[in-house]
Structures are given as C-alpha cells and as structure tokens.
Write a protein that holds these residues in place. Structure first.
Motif, short mmCIF file in Angstrom:
data_model
loop_
_atom_site.label_atom_id
_atom_site.label_comp_id
_atom_site.label_asym_id
_atom_site.label_seq_id
_atom_site.Cartn_x
_atom_site.Cartn_y
_atom_site.Cartn_z
N LEU A 74 0.83 -1.21 0.00
CA LEU A 74 0.00 0.00 0.00
C LEU A 74 0.86 1.26 0.00
N ASP A 75 2.04 1.16 0.63
CA ASP A 75 2.96 2.31 0.62
C ASP A 75 3.38 2.67 -0.79
N ASP A 76 3.45 1.64 -1.67
CA ASP A 76 3.80 1.89 -3.07
C ASP A 76 2.73 2.76 -3.73
N PHE A 77 1.45 2.46 -3.41
CA PHE A 77 0.37 3.26 -3.98
C PHE A 77 0.46 4.71 -3.50
N LYS A 78 0.80 4.88 -2.25
CA LYS A 78 0.92 6.24 -1.72
C LYS A 78 2.04 6.98 -2.43
N LYS A 79 3.13 6.26 -2.71
CA LYS A 79 4.24 6.87 -3.44
C LYS A 79 3.82 7.26 -4.85
N MET A 80 3.09 6.38 -5.50
CA MET A 80 2.69 6.62 -6.89
C MET A 80 1.65 7.72 -7.00
N GLY A 81 0.76 7.82 -6.02
CA GLY A 81 -0.23 8.88 -6.00
C GLY A 81 -1.09 8.90 -7.26
N SER A 82 -1.29 10.10 -7.80
CA SER A 82 -2.16 10.27 -8.96
C SER A 82 -1.59 9.61 -10.22
N GLY A 142 14.63 0.03 -9.67
CA GLY A 142 13.60 1.06 -9.71
C GLY A 142 12.56 0.98 -8.62
N VAL A 143 12.81 0.15 -7.60
CA VAL A 143 11.79 -0.11 -6.57
C VAL A 143 11.53 1.11 -5.69
N LYS A 144 12.57 1.82 -5.29
CA LYS A 144 12.39 2.95 -4.37
C LYS A 144 11.49 4.03 -4.94
N LYS A 145 11.61 4.30 -6.22
CA LYS A 145 10.75 5.30 -6.85
C LYS A 145 9.44 4.69 -7.36
N GLY A 146 9.34 3.37 -7.31
CA GLY A 146 8.10 2.71 -7.69
C GLY A 146 7.87 2.60 -9.19
N VAL A 147 8.94 2.55 -9.98
CA VAL A 147 8.77 2.47 -11.44
C VAL A 147 8.11 1.15 -11.86
N PRO A 148 8.66 -0.02 -11.47
CA PRO A 148 8.00 -1.27 -11.89
C PRO A 148 6.60 -1.42 -11.29
N GLN A 149 6.41 -0.92 -10.06
CA GLN A 149 5.08 -1.00 -9.44
C GLN A 149 4.07 -0.18 -10.23
N VAL A 151 4.22 0.64 -13.47
CA VAL A 151 3.96 -0.02 -14.75
C VAL A 151 3.05 -1.22 -14.56
N LEU A 152 3.32 -2.00 -13.53
CA LEU A 152 2.53 -3.20 -13.23
C LEU A 152 1.07 -2.84 -12.98
N THR A 153 0.84 -1.86 -12.12
CA THR A 153 -0.54 -1.46 -11.79
C THR A 153 -1.24 -0.89 -13.01
N GLY A 154 -0.54 -0.02 -13.73
CA GLY A 154 -1.13 0.62 -14.91
C GLY A 154 -1.53 -0.39 -15.97
N ALA A 155 -0.66 -1.37 -16.22
CA ALA A 155 -0.94 -2.38 -17.25
C ALA A 155 -2.14 -3.24 -16.88
N SER A 156 -2.26 -3.55 -15.59
CA SER A 156 -3.35 -4.42 -15.14
C SER A 156 -4.70 -3.74 -15.24
N VAL A 157 -4.78 -2.49 -14.78
CA VAL A 157 -6.05 -1.76 -14.81
C VAL A 157 -6.35 -1.31 -16.24
N ASP A 158 -5.32 -1.01 -17.00
CA ASP A 158 -5.44 -0.60 -18.40
C ASP A 158 -6.26 -1.61 -19.20
N ASP A 159 -6.00 -2.90 -18.97
CA ASP A 159 -6.72 -3.95 -19.69
C ASP A 159 -8.21 -3.92 -19.38
N VAL A 160 -8.53 -3.77 -18.10
CA VAL A 160 -9.94 -3.73 -17.69
C VAL A 160 -10.64 -2.53 -18.32
N PHE A 161 -9.97 -1.39 -18.30
CA PHE A 161 -10.53 -0.17 -18.90
C PHE A 161 -10.85 -0.39 -20.38
N ASN A 162 -9.91 -0.99 -21.09
CA ASN A 162 -10.09 -1.19 -22.53
C ASN A 162 -11.16 -2.24 -22.86
#
Length: 393
Positions: A74-82, A142-149, A151-162
């Motif tokens: 969940l801390d990753d989500f807080k880091k990623m924010g909007s 890239g874990v500290k800045k949440g880069v792979p997290q 991309v992972l979240t965006g790709a997963s929700v992206d599919d549902v949206f499409n």
C-alpha cells in the motif's frame, strides 16, 4: 488432450531454451510452439484443448494478477499517487485516439470499426508485463521510486478499462447509438472491483488467521475465490457491474497489508504455478494466430502500430511529467507498456464473428500486434531496465 499438453510443454520449453541461449525472451518460444502446433500450423493440438483455451487463459491471468496484488505494498500506492490513476487510462486513451484516426486514414475504417480496433490494440499485456515487473521488483531495480510497481498497476487496470470500453462500443454497434451511461459504467466497474476486492481481502485474512492449514491449501483457496469472482462477474453485470480481475488484485493487496506472512508465502507458491501456466497461456495465444490474416494487413499495420505506440508513449510521459522520475525512468515506463498479446488474442476475432465490415482486417491487425509488440516489447524491457533504472538493493 493429454498428448497436446505434452507437445505444448516439450516444444515450448525446447524453443524457450533456444531463445534463452540467444538472449531473447523465452515467451517467443512459447508463442512459436503454439503457432507451430496449432490449427494454422501442423494442426496437431486436440480441438477439446483449444475449446477450453479461453478458460486456461483466464486461469493464467488470474495467477499473475493475484501474484501482482500480493506483491504490491500500500505504501507503493501512496508513493505513486495520482500517477497510478492516470497510468490506468491516459496512455490507453492516447493510443485509442491515434489508432482511430490512423485506421480511418490507412484502412478506410468506419467510425465504429475504428473505435473497436482502438480498444483492442490499446491493451498492454499483463501476461508479458506483470512477470517482467515482478522480476525487476525482486532484483531491486527502480523499486524505491516505484517504477515497476507503477507499470505493473497501470498495465493491469489498463486492460480492464479497454475491455469495458470495447464492450461499450459493441453496444453502440448493436444499438446504433451512444449512451452517456456506457461511459459512466467504466469507472464504476473498476471502483466496484476494488471495493469488492478489499472486502474479500479482509475476509480472507480473518479466516486465514483462524484456521490451521498448509500454505498450499491457502493458495488453492485464494485461487478458488478468483474463479468464483470470474464466474459471477458476467452473471451480475446488469445490476452489479464489477471487474473480477481488479477485485483479485485488490484482494491480494489487502491480504498483503493485513496478513503479510501468508501473502508472501502464497505469492511464492503462485510463482511456481506460473512456470507451467505461462507456457500454456502463450502457446494458446500462438495457436490463435492466423498468419493468413496477418499477411493481408501488411506493412501498413506495422506503420500504424509504431505510430500508435509513439502516441501512447506521449501519454505515459504526460502521466509521469510531474514525478521525480529521471528522464531514463520515464522512457523506461513508456517502453514497458508496449507489449501486447492476451487481450488481442481474446477479443481480436469478435468483430469478425459479428460480421462487421472490417472484422477480418481487425483480426489481422490484432495478430500482427501480437507478433510484433510482444517479443519486441519484452526484448526492449530486458535490454533497458539495468541501464535506465537504479539498482536499489
């Protein structure tokens, strides 16, 4: 069917080993095994296996998305924010818009067919991206800045949206009209999925803390809940629309927060299951590839895909423009969203089955998208992540 499964695993692993020696993604070998053995190749796969291919693909997706949820703090989500919210739909909207205009220009598509193609092509492939990002997270890139997290979240929700958008456009075709409610239901479907997943996560955590059983049984129970959600989703779609795949991810995130010991152990079990599941998934995607259709789209399809991916990359840059990502990290986020495979194989043939004017060409372009972007995107991720991301562990 047993012989077909044996052939898929033997040929798949053999070709994967060859591509690994060549320092290319193993998934290319799995894809090729399906193409060689499938109905458009040697045609030696049992029809009963191909008939349940859709269910097998859903099981494989369920495994990787459950594992993805169990790996996201969940801390990753807080880091990623909007950024996480915007990455879920903004790049897809950019790519859909580009594909819409390019398909009308290059292939003379009508409005509905152009929109359908856009929603099909814009889906990134969680089957390629999620395992890659989990590997990066495990290796500490890239874990500290949440880069792979991100991309992972965006790709997963992206599919549902499409997929929801694709279904809505099909409704436009059937009703010859556009309802504002169709667009309203897209975020509703995603939000209800998140809410249901959180509730299920708390419930699972409560039960697991009070039962004494092996982690293997707990893993089976988590997957079984996912199967139930996937089964219930279409049954209640008219009065309680939710995304089962989003719910599964949210359940994993909640379980990791409330009961991290079991969550990490279940994730480890799922990573073992993925060893076999990925072979079946990509082989069945490869078996669905009709090279005859692909040849009809020709080089124009490649041009359109490249231009659409460039526009998608601009959308990614917009999402991360105000982040603390370096220039290389932003470029990597754009590169990581390029592979396509699962959604294109699953829904690319629907317009043709419905008898739409450009259905055959839509399927052809979907096939080319798989053949072109899945291996190229995977190769680019492998070649760039160590150079573009910081090693945090």
């Amino acid at each position: 069917m047993l012989l077909s499964l044996a052939l898929i695993f033997m040929v798949g692993y053999l070709l994967a080993a060859v591509f690994k020696k060549l320092r290319l993604p193993e998934l290319i070998g799995y894809l090729l095994s399906g193409m060689i053995l499938g109905p458009y190749g040697m045609n030696v796969l049992d029809a009963s296996l191909l008939d349940i291919g859709g269910d097998i693909k859903q099981i494989a997706l369920l495994i990787i998305l459950t594992q993805a949820g169990l790996s996201l703090e969940l801390d990753d989500f807080k880091k990623m924010g909007s950024k996480a919210v915007f990455m879920s739909f903004v790049p897809a909207c950019f790519e859909i818009t580009a594909t819409f205009f390019l398909s009308k220009w290059l292939f003379n598509f009508n409005t509905i067919d152009a929109l359908l193609l856009g929603t099909i092509i814009a889906s990134a492939s969680p089957a390629v991206i999620v395992p890659k990002m989990l590997k990066l997270m495990k290796e500490g890139y890239g874990v500290k800045k949440g880069v792979p997290q991100l991309v992972l979240t965006g790709a997963s929700v992206d599919d549902v949206f499409n997929i929801v958008l694709f279904t809505s456009v099909l409704g436009f075709q059937a009703n010859s009209g556009v309802s504002a409610m169709d667009f309203v239901m897209i975020p509703v479907t995603i939000l209800l999925g998140i809410g249901l997943g959180i509730v299920m996560g708390f419930a699972v955590s409560y039960v697991f803390k009070r039962i004494n059983t092996s982690i293997q049984i707990k893993t089976i129970l988590v997957l079984s809940i996912g199967f139930v959600l996937l089964t219930v989703e279409p049954l209640v779609a008219n009065y309680l629309p939710f995304s089962a795949l989003i719910a599964v991810m949210a359940m994993g995130v909640t379980l990791l927060k409330t009961y991290p010991e079991d969550a990490k152990a279940i994730s480890h079990q799922l990573s073992r299951l993925w060893v076999g599941a990925q072979v079946l998934l990509f082989a069945l995607v490869g078996a669905a590839v009709n090279l005859g259709y692909a040849s009809k789209a020709g080089y124009l399809a490649i041009i359109m895909l490249v231009l659409a991916l460039v526009v998608r990359s601009i959308g990614v840059m917009v999402c991360v423009s105000r982040s603390d990502f370096t220039r290389k990290e932003k470029i990597f986020a754009a590169i990581a969203g390029t592979p396509k495979a699962t959604v294109q194989a699953a829904i690319g043939g629907i317009p043709l089955a419905m008898g739409l004017p450009n259905g055959e060409m839509i399927l052809a372009i979907s096939v080319i998208a798989i053949l072109f972007t899945a291996p190229v995107g995977a190769i680019l991720i492998d070649l760039t992540y160590k150079k573009f991301l910081t090693h945090d562990i």
